[in-house]
Write a protein that holds these residues in place. Structure first.
Motif, short mmCIF file in Angstrom:
data_model
loop_
_atom_site.label_atom_id
_atom_site.label_comp_id
_atom_site.label_asym_id
_atom_site.label_seq_id
_atom_site.Cartn_x
_atom_site.Cartn_y
_atom_site.Cartn_z
N VAL A 28 0.85 -1.20 0.00
CA VAL A 28 0.00 0.00 0.00
C VAL A 28 0.88 1.25 0.00
CG1 VAL A 28 -1.66 1.35 1.35
CG2 VAL A 28 -1.99 -1.10 1.07
N SER A 29 1.92 1.24 0.81
CA SER A 29 2.85 2.37 0.86
C SER A 29 3.51 2.61 -0.49
CB SER A 29 3.91 2.13 1.93
OG SER A 29 3.33 2.10 3.20
N ALA A 30 3.90 1.52 -1.15
CA ALA A 30 4.51 1.64 -2.48
C ALA A 30 3.53 2.22 -3.49
CB ALA A 30 5.03 0.29 -2.95
N LEU A 31 2.28 1.80 -3.40
CA LEU A 31 1.24 2.33 -4.29
C LEU A 31 1.08 3.83 -4.10
CD1 LEU A 31 -1.24 1.67 -6.25
CD2 LEU A 31 -2.58 1.74 -4.14
N LEU A 32 0.99 4.25 -2.84
CA LEU A 32 0.83 5.67 -2.55
C LEU A 32 2.06 6.47 -2.96
CD1 LEU A 32 -0.95 5.39 0.91
CD2 LEU A 32 -1.99 5.92 -1.31
N ALA A 33 3.24 5.93 -2.68
CA ALA A 33 4.47 6.64 -3.02
C ALA A 33 4.64 6.77 -4.53
CB ALA A 33 5.67 5.91 -2.42
N ARG A 34 4.23 5.76 -5.25
CA ARG A 34 4.37 5.77 -6.71
C ARG A 34 3.39 6.73 -7.35
NH1 ARG A 34 7.32 4.68 -10.63
NH2 ARG A 34 6.30 4.34 -12.59
N GLY A 35 2.23 6.93 -6.69
CA GLY A 35 1.22 7.81 -7.27
C GLY A 35 0.53 7.21 -8.47
N VAL A 36 0.25 5.91 -8.40
CA VAL A 36 -0.43 5.23 -9.51
C VAL A 36 -1.78 5.89 -9.72
CG1 VAL A 36 -1.40 3.03 -10.30
CG2 VAL A 36 0.75 3.05 -9.01
N PRO A 37 -2.07 6.31 -10.94
CA PRO A 37 -3.35 6.98 -11.20
C PRO A 37 -4.51 5.99 -11.13
CG PRO A 37 -2.14 6.72 -13.25
CD PRO A 37 -1.24 6.24 -12.15
N ILE A 38 -5.34 6.15 -10.14
CA ILE A 38 -6.53 5.31 -9.99
C ILE A 38 -7.69 5.92 -10.79
CG2 ILE A 38 -8.15 4.28 -8.35
CD1 ILE A 38 -5.23 3.22 -8.17
N ASP A 39 -7.83 7.25 -10.69
CA ASP A 39 -8.82 7.98 -11.48
C ASP A 39 -8.38 7.94 -12.94
OD1 ASP A 39 -10.43 9.83 -12.77
OD2 ASP A 39 -10.10 11.42 -11.32
N PRO A 40 -9.25 7.49 -13.85
CA PRO A 40 -8.83 7.37 -15.24
C PRO A 40 -8.61 8.70 -15.95
CG PRO A 40 -11.16 6.90 -15.04
CD PRO A 40 -10.63 7.07 -13.65
N ARG A 47 -5.32 8.69 -18.18
CA ARG A 47 -4.07 8.58 -17.42
C ARG A 47 -3.61 7.12 -17.50
NH1 ARG A 47 -5.38 10.92 -11.74
NH2 ARG A 47 -3.13 10.80 -11.52
N ASP A 48 -2.67 6.83 -18.36
CA ASP A 48 -2.21 5.46 -18.58
C ASP A 48 -1.38 4.96 -17.41
OD1 ASP A 48 -3.37 5.16 -21.12
OD2 ASP A 48 -1.68 6.18 -22.07
N TRP A 49 -1.34 3.63 -17.28
CA TRP A 49 -0.48 2.98 -16.32
C TRP A 49 0.81 2.57 -17.01
CZ3 TRP A 49 -4.50 -0.92 -13.97
CH2 TRP A 49 -5.32 -0.25 -13.05
N THR A 50 1.92 2.75 -16.33
CA THR A 50 3.20 2.28 -16.84
C THR A 50 3.39 0.83 -16.38
OG1 THR A 50 4.43 2.93 -14.87
CG2 THR A 50 4.15 4.62 -16.60
N ALA A 51 4.42 0.19 -16.90
CA ALA A 51 4.74 -1.17 -16.46
C ALA A 51 5.05 -1.19 -14.97
CB ALA A 51 5.91 -1.72 -17.26
N ALA A 52 5.72 -0.16 -14.48
CA ALA A 52 6.04 -0.08 -13.04
C ALA A 52 4.76 0.09 -12.21
CB ALA A 52 7.00 1.07 -12.78
N ASP A 53 3.80 0.86 -12.72
CA ASP A 53 2.52 1.02 -12.03
C ASP A 53 1.81 -0.33 -11.91
OD1 ASP A 53 2.91 3.78 -11.90
OD2 ASP A 53 1.61 4.19 -13.63
N VAL A 54 1.81 -1.09 -12.99
CA VAL A 54 1.16 -2.40 -13.00
C VAL A 54 1.86 -3.34 -12.02
CG1 VAL A 54 0.61 -4.43 -14.41
CG2 VAL A 54 0.23 -2.13 -15.32
N ALA A 55 3.18 -3.29 -11.96
CA ALA A 55 3.92 -4.14 -11.02
C ALA A 55 3.54 -3.83 -9.57
CB ALA A 55 5.42 -3.97 -11.24
N VAL A 56 3.39 -2.55 -9.26
CA VAL A 56 3.00 -2.15 -7.90
C VAL A 56 1.59 -2.65 -7.60
CG1 VAL A 56 2.40 -0.13 -6.48
CG2 VAL A 56 4.53 -0.16 -7.76
N LEU A 57 0.69 -2.53 -8.56
CA LEU A 57 -0.68 -3.01 -8.37
C LEU A 57 -0.73 -4.53 -8.21
CD1 LEU A 57 -2.41 -0.67 -10.94
CD2 LEU A 57 -2.81 -0.69 -8.46
N GLN A 58 0.09 -5.25 -8.97
CA GLN A 58 0.13 -6.71 -8.85
C GLN A 58 0.67 -7.14 -7.49
OE1 GLN A 58 2.32 -7.53 -12.49
NE2 GLN A 58 0.47 -8.36 -13.44
N GLU A 59 1.66 -6.44 -6.98
CA GLU A 59 2.18 -6.74 -5.64
C GLU A 59 1.10 -6.49 -4.59
OE1 GLU A 59 4.41 -7.67 -2.27
OE2 GLU A 59 4.58 -8.30 -4.36
N LEU A 60 0.35 -5.41 -4.75
CA LEU A 60 -0.74 -5.12 -3.83
C LEU A 60 -1.78 -6.23 -3.86
CD1 LEU A 60 -2.07 -3.06 -1.88
CD2 LEU A 60 -3.18 -2.09 -3.90
#
Length: 79
Positions: A28-40, A47-60
């Motif tokens: 959760v901390s990594a998700l917040l720190a990364r600032g993954v766009p949840i709002d489209p 707001r597209d997701w990068t590969a790093a964003d997807v990796a953070v979401l998969q870990e979550l």
């Protein structure tokens, strides 16, 4: 777990749950720190997701599942 010493199963299950909960909190901390766009975003300004964003979401996702399984196992032993 399935140890041959039942008196050890509950503490081991609790430890597994605590470890899983810590992994989830870190995810959760990594998700917040990364600032993954949840709002489209607005139409036409996606707001597209990068590969790093997807990796953070998969870990979550994985850490949440692990935490739930560990907690249910521990709860089952305590009943």
């Amino acid at each position: 777990m399935g140890t041959t010493r039942p008196e050890r199963e509950e503490p081991l299950a609790r430890a597994a749950y605590v470890a899983a909960a810590r992994r989830f909190v870190q995810a959760v901390s990594a998700l917040l720190a990364r600032g993954v766009p949840i709002d489209p975003g607005a139409p036409g300004q996606v707001r597209d997701w990068t590969a790093a964003d997807v990796a953070v979401l998969q870990e979550l996702y994985g850490s949440l599942g692990e935490m739930i399984r560990a907690r249910r196992f521990w709860d089952g032993l305590r009943r």
